[in-house]
Scaffold this motif. Structure first.
Motif, mmCIF file in Angstrom:
data_model
loop_
_atom_site.group_PDB
_atom_site.id
_atom_site.type_symbol
_atom_site.label_atom_id
_atom_site.label_comp_id
_atom_site.label_asym_id
_atom_site.label_seq_id
_atom_site.Cartn_x
_atom_site.Cartn_y
_atom_site.Cartn_z
ATOM 1 N N SER A 77 11.964 -2.511 -8.092
ATOM 2 C CA SER A 77 11.822 -3.830 -8.733
ATOM 3 C C SER A 77 12.452 -4.917 -7.869
ATOM 4 C CB SER A 77 12.456 -3.816 -10.131
ATOM 5 O OG SER A 77 13.824 -3.465 -10.068
ATOM 6 N N ASP A 78 13.599 -4.610 -7.237
ATOM 7 C CA ASP A 78 14.236 -5.583 -6.344
ATOM 8 C C ASP A 78 13.375 -5.835 -5.109
ATOM 9 O OD1 ASP A 78 16.425 -5.859 -8.006
ATOM 10 O OD2 ASP A 78 17.582 -4.292 -6.989
ATOM 11 N N ARG B 158 14.982 13.654 -12.056
ATOM 12 C CA ARG B 158 15.857 13.624 -10.885
ATOM 13 C C ARG B 158 16.438 12.222 -10.668
ATOM 14 N NH1 ARG B 158 14.012 14.216 -6.070
ATOM 15 N NH2 ARG B 158 11.838 13.662 -6.559
ATOM 16 N N LEU B 159 17.688 12.187 -10.177
ATOM 17 C CA LEU B 159 18.381 10.921 -9.940
ATOM 18 C C LEU B 159 17.622 10.052 -8.937
ATOM 19 C CD1 LEU B 159 20.860 9.094 -10.309
ATOM 20 C CD2 LEU B 159 21.989 10.387 -8.484
ATOM 21 N N GLU B 160 16.985 10.697 -7.941
ATOM 22 C CA GLU B 160 16.261 9.933 -6.912
ATOM 23 C C GLU B 160 15.139 9.077 -7.508
ATOM 24 O OE1 GLU B 160 18.069 13.432 -4.774
ATOM 25 O OE2 GLU B 160 17.056 13.074 -6.707
ATOM 26 N N ILE B 161 14.522 9.569 -8.576
ATOM 27 C CA ILE B 161 13.449 8.797 -9.213
ATOM 28 C C ILE B 161 14.011 7.556 -9.878
ATOM 29 C CG2 ILE B 161 11.840 8.797 -11.167
ATOM 30 C CD1 ILE B 161 10.991 11.556 -10.417
ATOM 31 N N ILE B 162 15.129 7.703 -10.577
ATOM 32 C CA ILE B 162 15.758 6.557 -11.237
ATOM 33 C C ILE B 162 16.214 5.542 -10.196
ATOM 34 C CG2 ILE B 162 17.680 5.822 -12.692
ATOM 35 C CD1 ILE B 162 17.496 8.531 -14.107
ATOM 36 N N GLN B 163 16.799 6.014 -9.106
ATOM 37 C CA GLN B 163 17.240 5.122 -8.034
ATOM 38 C C GLN B 163 16.056 4.400 -7.400
ATOM 39 O OE1 GLN B 163 19.306 8.017 -5.616
ATOM 40 N NE2 GLN B 163 21.308 7.404 -6.400
ATOM 41 N N LYS C 201 15.510 9.231 1.142
ATOM 42 C CA LYS C 201 14.982 8.456 2.262
ATOM 43 C C LYS C 201 14.062 7.340 1.764
ATOM 44 C CE LYS C 201 12.395 8.936 6.588
ATOM 45 N NZ LYS C 201 11.668 9.872 7.486
ATOM 46 N N ASP C 202 13.314 7.617 0.728
ATOM 47 C CA ASP C 202 12.429 6.601 0.154
ATOM 48 C C ASP C 202 13.237 5.471 -0.476
ATOM 49 O OD1 ASP C 202 9.951 7.977 0.729
ATOM 50 O OD2 ASP C 202 10.499 9.377 -0.864
ATOM 51 N N VAL C 203 14.350 5.818 -1.085
ATOM 52 C CA VAL C 203 15.246 4.805 -1.662
ATOM 53 C C VAL C 203 15.810 3.939 -0.556
ATOM 54 C CG1 VAL C 203 17.362 4.420 -2.973
ATOM 55 C CG2 VAL C 203 15.822 6.297 -3.614
ATOM 56 N N THR C 204 16.228 4.551 0.541
ATOM 57 C CA THR C 204 16.780 3.810 1.676
ATOM 58 C C THR C 204 15.741 2.877 2.285
ATOM 59 O OG1 THR C 204 18.311 5.618 2.188
ATOM 60 C CG2 THR C 204 17.865 4.026 3.941
ATOM 61 N N THR C 205 14.491 3.321 2.345
ATOM 62 C CA THR C 205 13.414 2.478 2.886
ATOM 63 C C THR C 205 13.261 1.206 2.063
ATOM 64 O OG1 THR C 205 12.206 4.377 3.777
ATOM 65 C CG2 THR C 205 10.947 2.363 3.380
ATOM 66 N N LEU C 206 13.334 1.329 0.751
ATOM 67 C CA LEU C 206 13.252 0.147 -0.108
ATOM 68 C C LEU C 206 14.447 -0.777 0.121
ATOM 69 C CD1 LEU C 206 12.011 1.608 -3.518
ATOM 70 C CD2 LEU C 206 10.694 0.320 -1.835
ATOM 71 N N GLU C 207 15.607 -0.207 0.306
ATOM 72 C CA GLU C 207 16.800 -1.018 0.577
ATOM 73 C C GLU C 207 16.649 -1.773 1.889
ATOM 74 O OE1 GLU C 207 19.875 1.892 0.407
ATOM 75 O OE2 GLU C 207 20.089 1.787 -1.782
ATOM 76 N N ARG D 249 0.829 -1.205 0.000
ATOM 77 C CA ARG D 249 0.000 0.000 0.000
ATOM 78 C C ARG D 249 0.867 1.261 0.000
ATOM 79 N NH1 ARG D 249 -4.100 -0.168 -2.079
ATOM 80 N NH2 ARG D 249 -5.670 -1.007 -0.672
ATOM 81 N N ASP D 250 1.954 1.248 0.774
ATOM 82 C CA ASP D 250 2.871 2.395 0.782
ATOM 83 C C ASP D 250 3.504 2.599 -0.587
ATOM 84 O OD1 ASP D 250 2.365 2.936 3.436
ATOM 85 O OD2 ASP D 250 4.111 1.845 4.192
ATOM 86 N N ILE D 251 3.887 1.500 -1.228
ATOM 87 C CA ILE D 251 4.486 1.580 -2.557
ATOM 88 C C ILE D 251 3.497 2.162 -3.557
ATOM 89 C CG2 ILE D 251 5.318 0.198 -4.506
ATOM 90 C CD1 ILE D 251 6.646 -1.667 -2.453
ATOM 91 N N GLN D 252 2.249 1.734 -3.472
ATOM 92 C CA GLN D 252 1.225 2.266 -4.385
ATOM 93 C C GLN D 252 1.095 3.782 -4.243
ATOM 94 O OE1 GLN D 252 -1.946 -0.732 -3.216
ATOM 95 N NE2 GLN D 252 -2.265 -0.701 -5.425
ATOM 96 N N LYS D 253 1.124 4.258 -3.010
ATOM 97 C CA LYS D 253 1.033 5.707 -2.780
ATOM 98 C C LYS D 253 2.266 6.419 -3.350
ATOM 99 C CE LYS D 253 -1.709 5.190 1.455
ATOM 100 N NZ LYS D 253 -1.709 5.347 2.933
ATOM 101 N N GLN D 254 3.439 5.786 -3.214
ATOM 102 C CA GLN D 254 4.665 6.403 -3.732
ATOM 103 C C GLN D 254 4.664 6.444 -5.257
ATOM 104 O OE1 GLN D 254 7.316 3.757 -1.544
ATOM 105 N NE2 GLN D 254 8.080 5.468 -0.338
ATOM 106 N N LEU D 255 4.055 5.448 -5.882
ATOM 107 C CA LEU D 255 3.976 5.450 -7.345
ATOM 108 C C LEU D 255 3.132 6.618 -7.842
ATOM 109 C CD1 LEU D 255 3.658 1.665 -8.288
ATOM 110 C CD2 LEU D 255 5.615 3.182 -8.626
#
Length: 330
Positions: A157-158, A146-151, A88-94, A58-64
């Motif tokens: 996907s991972d 922005r680079l953050e979007i690509i990251q 921070k969003d990238v780090t959360t996924l990691e 659900r969080d991912i859907q909101k971020q999309l």
């Protein structure tokens, strides 16, 4: 307000900010593909029962939606955005990836989607996100992305790959729990493991352990995995107070000797990951055996205190007694 506006009848659509753009443009393809991925995630969300995974999806859907809004903005619209994807969003996924990789362990072969319906839809969403990532990278060559979007897209996907693995794991665990619960609901078996029999087995276990020279803990459980008797010899390891009853529980819960589990829990095998289920009560090395009468499990035993081989030898002595005495059980 009508759903249709007729403004797109000429093949154009409006961006956030007011400008218009062709519907077949790369920019529209980018945020349109995100919408496609979000729909696939919605299907997965509706099928998944695990609350932790559902919350993450659900969080991912909101971020999309946040990513899509930025990609669907012109210069004016970009300045109006109140929320953007950040590092921070990238780090959360990691963190999500690391959490499930630690829980599920490494993989040593390609995973073919299809083990569960929900995990299949997560894999579908992952593949769509990969396509969106390729489109966004292409867009970044001619537009300011922005680079953050690509990251974020790369990590997403991972993360979905790991969530698909987790969904399969949790489905397997729930399946095992349902079987155990069903066994308990069936009530008492036609034969019962009595305290008298458990005491006889404990004496044999202690005698055999003394003969070998290892103090042990012996446990007998009934057909529902409840302890009938726990016997600790003087000097037995404290750890055996957990291992012995857990071995007996495992033998009853899975209807097999604990040493037979070892090859079945290896990566890629049918019971991989089960050792961390059932509140970590599953033991996958020797010393636990089910007690059967005419293929009906009436209980189980667990021996712990020596080496695996010694525990199994002591347990075999107990099983010999059980075979001799089981005719007296009722």
């Amino acid at each position: 307000m009508a759903i249709y506006t007729k403004k797109g009848d000429k093949g154009e659509t409006g961006l956030l900010g007011g400008s218009r753009i062709s519907k077949d443009s790369l920019q529209v393809a980018c945020y349109g593909t995100l919408d496609e991925a979000n729909a696939a995630l919605g299907v997965a969300y509706s099928q998944i029962e695990n609350k932790e995974i559902k919350s993450i999806i659900r969080d991912i859907q909101k971020q999309l939606f946040v990513v899509g809004a930025e990609l669907a903005s012109d210069e004016k619209g970009y300045s109006l955005l109140k929320e953007k994807i950040s590092g921070k969003d990238v780090t959360t996924l990691e963190d999500i990836i690391d959490h499930y990789e630690k829980k599920l362990g490494p993989i040593h072969e390609f995973i073919i989607p299809g083990e569960t319906t929900a995990s299949s839809h997560l894999h579908l969403a992952r593949a769509i996100i990969r396509r969106a990532e390729r489109l966004i990278v292409n867009l970044s060559k001619t537009s300011n992305v922005r680079l953050e979007i690509i990251q974020f897209m790369n990590r997403l996907s991972d993360a979905l790959f790991m969530l698909a693995r987790a969904e399969v794991y949790y489905s397997m665990v729930e399946g095992i729990k349902e079987k155990v619960i069903e066994k308990i609901r069936m009530g008492k078996t036609s034969h019962e493991l009595t305290l008298e029999m458990a005491l006889k087995m404990a004496k044999v276990a202690e005698r055999k352990a003394a003969e070998i020279g290892v103090p042990i803990v012996f446990t007998a459980v009934d057909a529902s995995g409840n302890i009938v008797l726990l016997h600790r010899m003087k000097g037995a390891l404290l750890a055996s107070l957990d291992l012995s009853p857990n071995k007996a529980y495992t033998a009853v819960a899975l209807k097999m000797a604990t040493h037979e589990l070892a090859p079945l829990i290896q990566p890629g095998r049918e019971l991989y990951g089960i050792q961390v289920s059932n509140q970590n009560k599953i033991v996958t090395f020797g010393g636990g055996y089910p007690l059967k009468i005419n293929d009906e499990i009436i209980g189980g035993i667990g021996v712990s205190g020596g080496s695996v081989e010694e525990d199994m030898e002591i347990a075999q002595a107990v099983l010999t007694l059980f075979e001799e005495e089981r005719g007296g059980l009722h």
